[in-house]
Design an enzyme around this catalytic site. Sequence first.
Site, short mmCIF file in Angstrom:
data_model
loop_
_atom_site.label_atom_id
_atom_site.label_comp_id
_atom_site.label_asym_id
_atom_site.label_seq_id
_atom_site.Cartn_x
_atom_site.Cartn_y
_atom_site.Cartn_z
N CYS A 180 46.12 32.40 35.71
CA CYS A 180 45.79 33.16 34.49
C CYS A 180 47.10 33.70 33.95
CB CYS A 180 44.80 34.28 34.81
SG CYS A 180 43.26 33.71 35.56
N CYS A 205 45.75 44.70 37.88
CA CYS A 205 46.30 45.99 37.44
C CYS A 205 45.14 46.99 37.37
CB CYS A 205 47.01 45.87 36.10
SG CYS A 205 46.05 45.08 34.80
N ASP A 228 46.33 36.17 38.89
CA ASP A 228 46.28 37.52 38.35
C ASP A 228 45.20 37.51 37.25
OD1 ASP A 228 47.70 40.24 38.22
OD2 ASP A 228 47.67 39.66 36.12
#
Length: 505
Positions: free
Chosen positions: A233, A359, A304
């Site tokens: 990604c 994140c 990610d």
Amino acid sequence: MSLYNRAAEILEKLERKEGSVKNLVYSSRDQNIKQLYALVCETLKYSSVLESIITSTNLLKEEKKLKMNLAKVLVYDLLFGKGLKCGGVWKVIIMRHKSRLKSSLAMMKVKQKVSRNEDLLCSEPQAFEDLTLPRYVRVNTLRTNMDDVMDSFRRDGYTYLGKASSLEDLRHLSGKQFICDLHVPELLVFPPKTDLHSHFLYTAGHIILQDKASCLPAYLLSPPVGSHVIDACAAPGNKTSHLAAILKNKGKLYAFDLDMKRVVTMSTLLLRAGVTCHELANQDFLKTDPNNPKYRNVKHILLDPSCSGSGIVSRLNQLTDDKASSSSERLQALSGFQRKALSHALCFPTVERVVYSTCSVHTEENEDVVRDALKEHGDQFRLVNLLPEWPHRGLETFPTGSYCLRASCKTTLTNGFFVALFERKSVESKNYKRSCSEETNIKLTSPRKCTIKLKKRLKRNTVNPVKQSCNDGIDTKSPSAKSCILKLKKKKRRKQNPIVHVKKE
């Protein structure tokens, strides 16, 4: 005028908790995404100031067709921006009240005893003040090197303080100082709010403005030069360019992203960074065939995936912190996708290492996803204990949860982040066999066989005293010496070599 209308619509959706700023801006499909995003962010930043000005001037009472959010956008551009860019009826209406609006702003500054527009923000709650992060700068080794970049900053008047020995060294940076990070190579650290966007090193692609936590996935994956790697990604492309730098632009880097606009943006970023070993794919990573011969050499995957973004620290997040980003329904949908993506990455038959990162600060997107992946693929993969000296570990919701890394503003001076590294269990055995093979110079199949063959070789290399004496021409009259001579002669005849005559005493 459509720019202001779209910005006002996004502000209204934020109030209704329909999504985050980025998602709403990008889903608007406006022709000028960057301008729209900047306008929304800046209007939110001055939201309380704008509301006070609009209320004190009775703007909405006099202009009943004008709504608060549209008024905020228009007044922001008039007083704080570069002036109204639109034509039509709304510009006429706002310009009619221009003098009163400016007078209200001036009076506000006098009351709060400030001279700059930015200082008006200081009167707001300072909940975010203690969340200020250092400015991290990754040196792009595809374009330059550490020494040249540091010399350039020195010429600009910056003082280099050497390599950091602890996180405390990063807390006390001020003025024009910078330091080398203690964990990630090629990462420089500057004081908070250091603006390098207009610096020629940034515009030329020699440096990448990237948070330290965002540098961890590629650094920890650490693919050897010349490897074939998948960035599952990839957009916007900072991690992709970091992988390319680690690979030294050799090998192959497959970068996937489903959004075409993000792929175009990523292509521009990679071009500026000097990346040439990549192959962009505007397609869903989940739909790739792990058994495709194209990926038969892929041994490293960086995943990610899309996440809630709850770990990103910014003042804008404080102003737009909507429960939609952390609602159980949304987290359930995101974690479901993340599980599928991670399981798919672990299905590639030749893959040896997979980094999973987000994140996010939510356990649902982090430890829970890793735990479920280990339940499904635990017979083939294990977690690697990452950076034992790292101060913030994964939650111990399963036995090896602490092997993962977490990052946060307070403990690591970064955005909130999570990283886990999966390694195929057979890799450790392969590394052992490789080192053993190099030592004995024979083809091996397992550590046990390696040990047995090594012992046999050592036994073969043990010197026989009788043969040694025979070769040296000593005590050749003894029966054993005569036998030794005969054996040597026979052996040399078989090899069709001349017979070595041993001189008898």
